[in-house]
Design an enzyme around this catalytic site. Sequence first.
Site, short mmCIF file in Angstrom:
data_model
loop_
_atom_site.label_atom_id
_atom_site.label_comp_id
_atom_site.label_asym_id
_atom_site.label_seq_id
_atom_site.Cartn_x
_atom_site.Cartn_y
_atom_site.Cartn_z
N LYS A 88 0.85 -1.20 0.00
CA LYS A 88 0.00 0.00 0.00
C LYS A 88 0.88 1.25 0.00
CE LYS A 88 -3.86 1.88 2.76
NZ LYS A 88 -4.65 1.67 4.00
N SER B 173 -9.59 2.07 3.18
CA SER B 173 -8.77 2.82 2.25
C SER B 173 -7.86 1.94 1.39
CB SER B 173 -7.91 3.81 3.02
OG SER B 173 -7.01 3.14 3.89
N SER C 77 -9.39 -0.40 7.37
CA SER C 77 -8.91 -0.33 5.98
C SER C 77 -8.21 -1.56 5.43
CB SER C 77 -8.01 0.88 5.81
OG SER C 77 -8.79 2.04 5.82
N1 GLN Z 1 -12.69 4.32 6.69
C1 GLN Z 1 -12.05 4.76 7.89
C2 GLN Z 1 -11.66 6.21 7.76
O1 GLN Z 1 -11.93 6.79 6.74
C3 GLN Z 1 -10.87 3.90 8.21
C4 GLN Z 1 -9.67 4.18 7.41
C5 GLN Z 1 -8.49 3.33 7.74
O2 GLN Z 1 -8.59 2.30 8.40
N2 GLN Z 1 -7.34 3.78 7.28
O3 GLN Z 1 -11.09 6.79 8.63
#
Ligand code: GLN
Length: 500
Positions: free
Chosen positions: A81, A156, A180
Site C-alpha cells: 500500500k 482505504s 482499511s
Molecule cells: N474508513 C475509515 C476512515 O476513513 C478507516 C480508514 C483506515 O482504516 N485507514 O477513517
Amino acid sequence: MSDRIIDQTAAELSAGIREGRYTSVEVTTAFLDRIDAIDGTVKAFLHVDREGALATAAEVDADIAAGKETFALAGVPIAIKDVVVTKGMPTTAASKILEGWIPPYDATIVERIKTARMPILGKTNMDEFAMGSSTEYSAYGKTLNPWDTGRIPGGSGGGSAAAVAAKMAPLAIGTDTGGSIRQPGAVTGTFGAKPTYGSNSRYGLIAFSSSLDTPGPVARNALDAALLHEAISGHDPRDSTAIDAPVPPVVAAARAGATGDLSGVKLGVVKEFKEGSDAAEPGVIAAYEAAVEQLVKLGAEIVEVSCPSFAYALPTYYLIAPSEASSNLARYDGVRYGLRAGDDGKHSLEEVMSLTREAGFGPEVKRRIILGTYALSAGYVDAFYGKAQKVRTLIKQDFEQAFESVDAIISPTTPFVAFKFGERTGDPYQMYLADLYTIPSNLYGGPGVSVPVGLSEGMPVGLQVMGPVMGDDITYRVAAAFESTQDTLLADTAPEIEGK
Ligand code: GLN
C-alpha cells in the site's frame, strides 16, 4: 485444480519455489504480466517496479540453486500500500501533496519483507492518506472492484485488496486505522488481518492516526496471511508504541484451524452489534448467520456478550482519528516534502504553506483537518477530544470484560456489500458507516481478521473475528476453521477480468 501460477496460494508458491517446481523469476514474471494485462482495467497499482522485483527474484533463485537456506516466503512477490515508505520507490499516500516524493529509507515492515527476500511488485492505490472506505478519495483515480467493475473495492486499502482479488499479487500489505484492511477484504472476497496494535511496527508508515494505525497482511486465505504476518511482525525499537513480546503463533493457529475442530472454543456475539444491525443489509446478515452455523457445526459455542459503549464507537473514532490526523498532517507545508505551490517570490512563507496545502490536499483530507483542528482547539479540547478518549477507555473495558467469558468475538465485517461508485461520496456519514463493525477493535487495540464467507447479490461478504490484545492466534484459528468447511476459497471464484 488450475496449474496457472497466479492461481496458487502464497504457501503453494513458496513450496513450489523451494522444491524447484518453478523459479521465483517465473512466479514474479507471471504476476507482473498479469498486472500488464489487466491493471489498465482494475487500476490497483500506482507504481510497478518490474526491474526491482525481478532482481530480487533472481537473487532468490541463485540462493536456492546454491543450496542456501531461505526464508518461508522467499521469492513470493508482494504489493505494498502506498502509505508505507519504500526506499527509492515513489510513495504518495495517494495524495498530490506527496507527488514525486522518493523516500530515503524503508519502513520496518518493508525492511522485513526485503530480509525475507520477497520481490516487491509495486505500490497500491488507496484513499488519500488512508481516509475513506472506497478508494474514491485517491488523488490518482479510483480502483475498480474485480467482482463488479461498477463498484468500489473498499478502502482505504482498495488497491491492495483488488490486486490480490484479481490475482495480480498473491500477497499485499495494508494498513488499518478503522478497518482499511478488513473492509476492503470483505468487499473483494479476500482475507485481511489487522494485528494487535503495537505488534507490527508503524515506523515508516505515513501517519494518519498514530494511536490506531496498524499495518497488516492481505491474502487469499488465513494461512497465507499468517505466513506474512509472522514475516513482518515483532518488536521494533524505532516505534515507541511497539509491544516487546513474542509474536503470537499465528501460522500454527492457522494450521490448527484448518483441521476444522473448534470444540471448546467460545465465540461471543455482541448484543449491541445485533441491536444496531438495522444499518446492515439482510443479505449480509444471512451470509454471516450461515457462517455462524458452520462454526457451530465445528464445535464452537456461541455466547452473547455485551458492549454497552459500542453505540459510541463511530463518533469516538471520528473525533480521535481526525484530531490525530490534523496534527500529523501539519508537516506537509511545502518546505519538507513534495509539492510546493506559490513559490514565485510574490508570496510570503505563510502564503506558500497555505497555497501548497490548498492545492495538495483533497476534500476528505481537508474535512478531517478542519474537524480535528476544531476538536483540539482551546475551549473545545475537553468537550470533544478529551471526552472521546474517555469513551475509548469505556469501550476498551467493555471488550476486556467480554474476553473474560469468550475466546473471540464474531460479527459481519461490514454492514453492506461493495456499493456503486458515487453512492456515498456525497454524504460523509454514509461512507463512515462502512466501518461500523471494524472500528471497535482499533479502539480497544486488539486483532481482527476478515474471512470471506459467501455472497450477497453476487458480491462477497466477510466474517470478522476479533481477539483479545495479543490474541491474534485465535482469530486465525477460527477463520481457518471456517475455510475448512468450504470446497473452494471464495477468492478463487471471482469473475475473470478481461484486459484492455
Ligand atoms: N474508513 C475509515 C476512515 O476513513 C478507516 C480508514 C483506515 O482504516 N485507514 O477513517
